[in-house]
Design a protein around this motif. Structure first.
Motif, mmCIF file in Angstrom:
data_model
loop_
_atom_site.group_PDB
_atom_site.id
_atom_site.type_symbol
_atom_site.label_atom_id
_atom_site.label_comp_id
_atom_site.label_asym_id
_atom_site.label_seq_id
_atom_site.Cartn_x
_atom_site.Cartn_y
_atom_site.Cartn_z
ATOM 1 N N GLU A 152 35.486 -14.282 175.018
ATOM 2 C CA GLU A 152 35.989 -13.813 173.723
ATOM 3 C C GLU A 152 37.454 -13.416 173.813
ATOM 4 O O GLU A 152 38.252 -13.693 172.922
ATOM 5 C CB GLU A 152 35.152 -12.638 173.218
ATOM 6 N N GLU A 155 39.503 -16.536 173.915
ATOM 7 C CA GLU A 155 39.562 -17.126 172.558
ATOM 8 C C GLU A 155 40.551 -16.361 171.691
ATOM 9 O O GLU A 155 41.412 -16.942 171.042
ATOM 10 C CB GLU A 155 38.170 -17.038 171.907
ATOM 11 N N LYS A 156 40.418 -15.030 171.752
ATOM 12 C CA LYS A 156 41.262 -14.183 170.915
ATOM 13 C C LYS A 156 42.741 -14.370 171.269
ATOM 14 O O LYS A 156 43.583 -14.577 170.385
ATOM 15 C CB LYS A 156 40.859 -12.707 171.109
ATOM 16 N N SER A 183 36.474 -22.430 160.372
ATOM 17 C CA SER A 183 36.163 -21.819 161.679
ATOM 18 C C SER A 183 37.257 -20.845 162.077
ATOM 19 O O SER A 183 36.990 -19.747 162.599
ATOM 20 C CB SER A 183 36.059 -22.890 162.772
ATOM 21 N N PHE A 187 37.134 -16.807 162.912
ATOM 22 C CA PHE A 187 37.662 -16.108 164.099
ATOM 23 C C PHE A 187 38.641 -14.993 163.704
ATOM 24 O O PHE A 187 38.651 -13.930 164.302
ATOM 25 C CB PHE A 187 38.360 -17.099 165.053
ATOM 26 N N LYS A 190 36.552 -12.276 162.618
ATOM 27 C CA LYS A 190 35.795 -11.725 163.750
ATOM 28 C C LYS A 190 36.675 -10.824 164.639
ATOM 29 O O LYS A 190 36.261 -9.747 165.051
ATOM 30 C CB LYS A 190 35.237 -12.893 164.587
#
Lengths: 199, 351
Positions: A152, A155-156, A183, A187, A190
Motif C-alpha cells: 500500500e 502504491e501510495k 480506479s 486510490f 482511499k
C-alpha cells in the motif's frame, strides 16, 4: 569514472583522503560550505563525503547539515557523512535528512571504502533501473508490519509521485499509470490524497 | 500612699530592667552565635555540606536539641531527621533542581524564644539556599565549560586520529616511486596546517601562556602572518618592506593564527571582505595592526573574556589566550571598531 566531492575543512586529512581515492575516483575538494556549493555546481558529483563540522562553526553540525540539505535539494549524489560531531542529534538529523551513510571519526578506512563502494553500487543500480523506466520509490514502512502495508505504501508513493508530476491531472496520471480514471479516483479517495495548496 | 507608689515604681523599674537585661543578653547571645554561623559558612567557602557538618556546636550553644534538614542538589541529598513537636518552626523551598528544608524545635515556645527560633531558621535556611544556588551555578558553568572544551578538543583530536588512520593505510599501499613522491608532496604541503591544529589543541590545554614563550627570536611579523594566511587560504594586504623584530616567535604565531582564523571564518559569511596588516616599530615598541573591512565587533572588549564566543559552539578561549600571551610578552592586545572596519592592535615592548 565515479566522481566524489570531499567536503572537509582539515587540509591534511582531506589530502590523505584524496590520495586514497584519486586512483579509482575523480576527486573534487572543498573546505567550507560556500566553496562546497560552488564546487558542487561545477562538478555534479556522484558521491559526497561530508564533514558536518565546517567553518565558521566547526563545533556544531549546522554548516554541514546546511550543505547536506543543499545537496539533497539540488543533486542526486549519495552523501556519506564523515564527522567528528558525536551528538546524537547530528546523526538523527543526517539520517532523517536522507544521507546514505553516517560514519563517525576516526573511522577505519576500509569501512569508508566499503561505504563508498555501496554508494556506487546503489547509484549504478538506480541508473540502470532509471534507464528501464523504473523510478525510485521510497518505502517508509517497517517490514514487521507486513507486506500489505508495504504494498500500500508503494502504491501510495507511486500515485503521489505521478500526480505531482502531472500537476494533479487525473487523466494524464491514469494514462501514465495504465489504470482507469475511476480506479485512480478510488486510490485518491482511499489514500485521502489532496492537491497541495500552492498548486 | 506615696511610699507604696514609689516602691511599686521601683519594683516595676527593677522588673523592666531585669526583663530588658534578660532580653538583651539573650539577643546578644543569639546574635553572636548567628554571626559565628555566618562566618563559619564563609570559612567553609559557602559549601552547604560542610556548613551542615559544622552546625551541631552552634545549635548546642543556642540550646536547640532537635533540628532536622533535607538538602538536595546536583543529584545528591543530605538528610537529618528528628521527631519534632507540633509547634516546631520550619521553612522549605522546592525548585526544579534543588530542595532546602530546615526544621527546628525550640522546646518551650515562649514568645521571645519563638521569635529567636524563627530568626535562626530563617538564617540557616537563607544560608543553605544561597550556598546550594552558588554550588549549582558554579557546577553548571563548570560542566558547560568542560563540555565546550571536550567538543572543541574532540573535533581536532578526532581529525588528527582520522588523519593518522588514513595515512597509515596510504603508507602501507604506496609502492611506486611516483606514488611515494605524491604522498610526500601531500604531507609536505599540509604539514603546516597539521602543526597549526596540533598547536591549537596544545594551547587549549595549557594552563599558562608562559608555556608558549620559550625565548625571543628575530622574526619578520609579515612573514609569519603570511605563512598562516597561506595555510588558511586567505589574502592579507601588507606593506612591501620587510621588518625584523626581536620577539617570542611562538607567541606571535598563536596570536596571528587566532586573528587570521577569525577573519577566515568571517569571510565565509561576509564575502569579499579584505584583511590589512601593518607594523610600526620605534625604539621602545612595535605596534601591529590587523584590520578587516567586515562588520564591526559588537563588543570589542568582551571577546577577550574567557569562554565568551560570538561564534555558535565556539570555545571562547582563543582571544583570551592571545591576550594572556601578549601580556606575558610585555605587551597589550586589544580590538577597536573604526569607520573602515574592526582592527586588532598588538603592541609589544622591545627590549
Amino acid at each position: 569514472m565515479t566522481s566524489i566531492i570531499l567536503i572537509e575543512d582539515d587540509d591534511a586529512l582531506r589530502k590523505q583522503l584524496c590520495f586514497t581515492l584519486e586512483n579509482d575516483y575523480k576527486i573534487f575538494e572543498a573546505s567550507n560550505s560556500p566553496d562546497a556549493i560552488e564546487m558542487l555546481k561545477e562538478s555534479d558529483p556522484d558521491i559526497a563525503i561530508l564533514d558536518l563540522g565546517l567553518p565558521p562553526n566547526e563545533n556544531t553540525p549546522d554548516e554541514g547539515l546546511f550543505v547536506m540539505n543543499h545537496i539533497l535539494a539540488n543533486y542526486t549524489c549519495k552523501i556519506i557523512v564523515l564527522t567528528g560531531q558525536n551528538t546524537k542529534e547530528a546523526a538523527v538529523k543526517s539520517l532523517e535528512g536522507g544521507c546514505f551513510d553516517y560514519l563517525e571519526k576516526p573511522v577505519n578506512i576500509n569501512q569508508l571504502l566499503f561505504s563508498i563502494e555501496r554508494a556506487k553500487l546503489f547509484l549504478e543500480t538506480e541508473q540502470e533501473l532509471k534507464s528501464r523506466g523504473v523510478e525510485k520509490i521510497e518505502l517508509q514502512v517497517q517490514i514487521g508490519k507486513g507486506l500489505q502495508e508495504v504494498r500500500e505504501s508503494a502504491e501510495k508513493n507511486l500515485i503521489i509521485k505521478i500526480l505531482n508530476e502531472t500537476g494533479f491531472n487525473v487523466y494524464k496520471s491514469a494514462k501514465m499509470l495504465g489504470v482507469k480514471r475511476e480506479s485512480l479516483y478510488y486510490f485518491i479517495k482511499k489514500f485521502n490524497l489532496v492537491r497541495d495548496k500552492d498548486d | 500612699m506615696i511610699d507604696v507608689l514609689y516602691q511599686t515604681l521601683i519594683l516595676s523599674g527593677l522588673i523592666i530592667f531585669a526583663v530588658l537585661f534578660y532580653l538583651k543578653r539573650m539577643a546578644s547571645n543569639y546574635l553572636r552565635v548567628l554571626t559565628e554561623i555566618i562566618k563559619t559558612n564563609e570559612l567553609n567557602e559557602y559549601d552547604p555540606v560542610k556548613f551542615l557538618e559544622n552546625l551541631p556546636p552552634f545549635m548546642k550553644k543556642l540550646g536547640i536539641k532537635k533540628y532536622s534538614y533535607f538538602v538536595f542538589f546536583l543529584d545528591t541529598e543530605y538528610t537529618k531527621t528528628e521527631n519534632h513537636s507540633k509547634n516546631s518552626i520550619k521553612k522549605f523551598v522546592w525548585a526544579q533542581d534543588f530542595t532546602v528544608y530546615v526544621e527546628i524545635s525550640t522546646g518551650e515556645l515562649r514568645w521571645e524564644r519563638s521569635y529567636m527560633g524563627t530568626l535562626l531558621v530563617e538564617t540557616i535556611f537563607l544560608l543553605l539556599k544561597i550556598d546550594v544556588n552558588l554550588h549549582l551555578k558554579s557546577a553548571t558553568k563548570a560542566l558547560s565549560e568542560f563540555n565546550k572544551i571536550n567538543t572543541f578538543l574532540s573535533h581536532d583530536i578526532k581529525n588528527l586520529a582520522q588523519f593518522i588512520n588514513i595515512m597509515e593505510h596510504n603508507l602501507s599501499k604506496t609502492v611506486t616511486d611516483e606514488k611515494k613522491d605524491k604522498l610526500f608532496e601531500y604531507l609536505r604541503s599540509t604539514a603546516p596546517s597539521l602543526k597549526l591544529r596540533a598547536d591549537r589543541v596544545l594551547y587549549s590545554l595549557a594552563e599558562s601562556a608562559k608555556e608558549y614563550l620559550p625565548q625571543k627570536d628575530s622574526v619578520d611579523p609579515y612573514e609569519i602572518a603570511l605563512d598562516i594566511a597561506d595555510i588558511l587560504n586567505v589574502e592579507i594586504q601588507h606593506p612591501d618592506e620587510p621588518m625584523q623584530i626581536c620577539i617570542e616567535r611562538k607567541g606571535l604565531i598563536i596570536i596571528f593564527e587566532n586573528i587570521i582564523k577569525n577573519f577566515y571564518d568571517k569571510s565565509i559569511t561576509e564575502k569579499g571582505i579584505l584583511m590589512k596588516m601593518s607594523a610600526v616599530k620605534d625604539d621602545s615598541k612595535v605596534t601591529i595592526r590587523m584590520s578587516d573591512t567586515g562588520s564591526a565587533i559588537p563588543n570589542p572588549e568582551k571577546i577577550f573574556e574567557p569562554f565568551y564566543s560570538e561564534k555558535k559552539g565556539g570555545l571562547g578561549i582563543g582571544l583570551y589566550h592571545c591576550r594572556n600571551i601578549a601580556n606575558n610578552m610585555q605587551g597589550k592586545l586589544w580590538a577597536e571598531n573604526t569607520p573602515e572596519g574592526p582592527v586588532f592592535i598588538l603592541q609589544i615592548k622591545l627590549s
